[in-house]
Design an enzyme around this catalytic site. Structure first.
Site, PDB file in Angstrom:
ATOM      1  CG  ASP A 182       0.137  -2.401   2.780  1.00 47.22           C
ATOM      2  OD1 ASP A 182       1.269  -2.711   3.167  1.00 47.22           O
ATOM      3  OD2 ASP A 182      -0.402  -2.899   1.769  1.00 47.22           O
ATOM      4  CD  GLU A 192       4.670  -0.046   2.090  1.00 45.16           C
ATOM      5  OE1 GLU A 192       5.617  -0.646   1.566  1.00 45.16           O
ATOM      6  OE2 GLU A 192       3.493  -0.414   2.001  1.00 45.16           O
ATOM      7  CG  ASP A 237      -2.966  -5.921   1.963  1.00 44.61           C
ATOM      8  OD1 ASP A 237      -1.798  -6.243   1.697  1.00 44.61           O
ATOM      9  OD2 ASP A 237      -3.926  -6.082   1.192  1.00 44.61           O
TER      10      ASP A 237
END
Ligand SMILES: [Zn+2]
Length: 265
Positions: free
Chosen positions: A59, A143, A239
């Site tokens: 993350d 991501e 997170d």
């Protein structure tokens, strides 16, 4: 090394061994320092097999550079931020000097060196981190942040100017400063070398989805750091939840199913 165009033999400090067949060489000047880089050709095994068997989700954030699905925070360095003050001061001093005078030139060079230093520190930090992660995990999930768009959109368009220009510009600055782009680029080729995998998954709701029960709600994340599921009460660092969801999505995309985020046990 012997340089063409009548330059002849020059001495250089070899900072690292040159592996492979040299195909190309570039001499450059950066912030008053010369460097030489060699392009090499290396034969890799047909399909290298990654030595590790584990998978990790990342993350990416501003407070921490990256938090992984095992709960480890990797702090990036806002190298530019640290040096920014010094650069600003140096820049102000430059303005008080007579243009193109000796002192002006010296000050100009000083500023270039500071910029160089910031860039070097940042690159070094990113390389250390991407190497460590790539060595330890056969699969890395990140991501799919469209950083390029994010940083382009801060100003909005003429027709629709962004309302939060300043706030967004600040975030974008942090993103660019931390070098997410460069980090992703490094991870990609390092995973390629080792026969590992880098998977980018859609970022939608990764921070609001419960890894316990799959419940999606903005209220699951009451603060920046806290995740508390409104449905099942699962509580964790936000997170880490994000990183676990990213990993879960990568597993899904590998198995070819696009299910809502599956529970991670
Ligand atoms: Zn839940």
């Amino acid at each position: 090394m012997k340089l063409p165009a009548g330059l002849g033999w020059v001495r250089f400090r070899q900072s690292r061994p040159v592996v492979g067949k040299i195909t190309n060489c570039t001499v450059g000047l950066d912030g008053g320092r010369w460097h030489v880089s060699f392009q090499v050709e290396i034969e890799l095994a047909e399909s290298p097999r990654h030595p590790a068997t584990s998978a990790v989700g990342l993350d990416m954030g501003v407070a921490h550079f990256a938090v992984d699905s095992n709960g480890t925070a990797h702090t990036g360095r806002n190298s530019f931020r640290q040096l920014e003050q010094r650069i600003a001061t140096a820049q102000r001093r430059l303005e008080h000097k007579v243009r193109f005078s000796q002192n002006w030139k010296k000050q100009k060079a000083r500023i270039a060196r500071l910029h160089q230093k910031a860039a070097n520190t940042r690159r070094d930090t990113l390389h250390k981190l991407s190497t460590a992660i790539s060595q330890n995990h056969a699969m890395v999930a990140v991501e799919d942040l469209r950083v390029r768009n994010m940083s382009a959109s801060a100003k909005g368009t003429l027709a629709a100017p962004s309302k939060r220009v300043k706030q967004k510009a600040g975030l974008n600055k942090a993103i660019l400063d931390q070098g997410w782009f460069e980090f992703r680029r490094q991870l990609t080729y390092k995973q390629d070398w080792r026969g590992g995998l880098l998977i980018a998954v859609p970022a939608r709701h990764t921070s609001q989805t419960c890894p316990g029960c799959g419940h999606i709600e903005a209220a699951n994340r009451p603060t920046r750091a806290l995740f508390r599921c409104q449905a099942c009460g699962h509580t964790a660092h936000a997170d880490v939840v994000g990183a676990r969801n990213v990993l879960a999505r990568a597993h899904e995309s590998l198995s070819g199913q696009d299910l809502p985020v599956a529970p991670v046990k």
